[in-house]
Scaffold this motif. Structure first.
Motif, PDB file in Angstrom:
ATOM      1  N   GLU A  75      62.658 -54.584 -25.794  1.00 38.26           N
ATOM      2  CA  GLU A  75      63.189 -55.235 -26.991  1.00 38.26           C
ATOM      3  C   GLU A  75      63.455 -54.210 -28.094  1.00 38.26           C
ATOM      4  N   THR A  97      64.905 -64.249 -25.013  1.00 40.07           N
ATOM      5  CA  THR A  97      63.622 -63.602 -24.755  1.00 40.07           C
ATOM      6  C   THR A  97      62.613 -64.669 -24.371  1.00 40.07           C
ATOM      7  N   SER A 124      59.030 -60.443 -31.337  1.00 37.76           N
ATOM      8  CA  SER A 124      60.275 -60.117 -30.639  1.00 37.76           C
ATOM      9  C   SER A 124      61.433 -59.969 -31.621  1.00 37.76           C
TER      10      SER A 124
END
Length: 334
Positions: A75, A97, A124
């Motif tokens: 990420e 995600t 994230s």
């Protein structure tokens, strides 16, 4: 590296398929960042892979909180790729995600609690430098957390604007039904399910895929090439540099049985008759099913990605070819 500018003809050759009963179209081939985009990999290589993907019409990039290695680094690196120009096309991208597997120590860094999922999404977004993701998945069912808690967290992500859509992954048909029932109560549609699905792993065909069609949920197949087994890599045994040769690899030698190799070699003969590589035929075989919205592929090089994209030139199967493939897949050994 100069700021990236996308190919103006990027939508010419890609095929897009409706994701269940929704307004979303996904590319027939999506790019997964499970391996090859982590901190141990070479940035100049994987940014070229990402750019090549988008230049060929791949609009969907799939991640998870613990993709790397190390955890979180895929990420972070994707965030770097966005900052170097791909992010200028944010409204043309579907970024997904997930959370559900081990991510950080202690009782709140795994599985399906509201605390874990909400914290994971926030992390994230920070790693990627995004305000929202297009799809957030519950990466796996949690037998010890009420499904109402897990799905309720997904609902709140949508209501908070941190995720546009929600999905589930690795849920069997009964678990999927339970999850969908809860989401319906909140009037949030499950956009997509991500099951493991390939010629050699067909568990989803009996009950899950019919359920997804009935409920208007898209399906995106992961591990479509069985981590390289359905390629030409293992036709002559196990290469020294392959995943199966690594003691810590996700693909272990004992998974590649002599029976499997016999099937793979016979499938390769059918693929050659079709004028395709084995990998291309394996991808096309999944896409023959209208219930499969997209096939999720990884890539370690631009050439590998381009070879997989060439699958789209021949997605048609004759009835004789399908019968021949089925006869190979159904082989029984004493």
């Amino acid at each position: 590296m100069d700021i990236y500018k996308a190919n103006v003809n990027r939508y010419t050759d890609m095929q897009y398929r409706r994701c269940g009963r929704s307004g979303i179209l996904l590319p027939a081939i999506s790019l997964g960042l499970w391996h090859n985009f982590g901190s141990v990999d070479v940035f100049s290589n994987f940014i070229q892979i990402a750019h090549t993907a988008f230049d060929h019409g791949i609009t969907h990039f799939d991640l998870a909180n613990n993709y790397g290695p190390v955890y979180g680094s895929a990420e972070e690196n994707f965030g770097r790729i966005l900052k170097k120009g791909l992010g200028n096309y944010r409204d043309e991208l579907i970024i997904s995600t997930k959370a559900g597997y081990d991510m950080w120590p202690g009782p709140y860094g795994d599985l399906g609690s509201r605390k874990y999922l909400m914290a994971s999404l926030d992390q994230s977004l920070k790693r990627m430098g995004l305000e929202y993701v297009d799809i957030f998945y519950s990466h796996r069912p949690d037998p010890d957390t009420p499904i109402e808690e897990t799905m309720g967290a997904l609902v709140d992500m949508v209501r908070q604007g941190k995720a546009l859509y929600v999905g589930i992954s690795n849920y069997d048909d009964e678990q999927t039904r339970a999850a969908l029932d809860v989401l319906k109560e909140y009037k949030v549609h499950c956009l997509i399910h991500q099951p493991r699905y390939s010629m050699l792993d067909r568990w989803s065909e009996a009950k899950l895929l019919p359920l997804l069609k009935e409920e208007g949920v898209g399906a995106i197949a992961f591990s479509p090439l069985e981590q390289g087994v359905l390629t030409n890599k293992y036709l002559k045994g196990i290469p020294e540099n392959s995943r199966a040769a690594k003691a810590t690899g996700h693909l272990q030698k004992d998974w590649i049985t002599e029976e499997t190799l016999i099937k793979v070699k016979k499938l390769n003969e059918i693929a050659q008759e079709r004028g395709q590589s084995l990998a291309q035929m394996a991808i096309a075989w999944l896409l023959k099913d209208e219930r499969v919205t997209s096939v999720l592929l990884g890539a370690s090089s631009v050439s590998q990605l381009e070879d997989n994209l060439a699958t789209l030139k021949n997605l048609h199967f004759t009835s004789e070819e399908l019968k021949a493939i089925e006869s190979v897949l159904s082989l029984k050994f004493v």
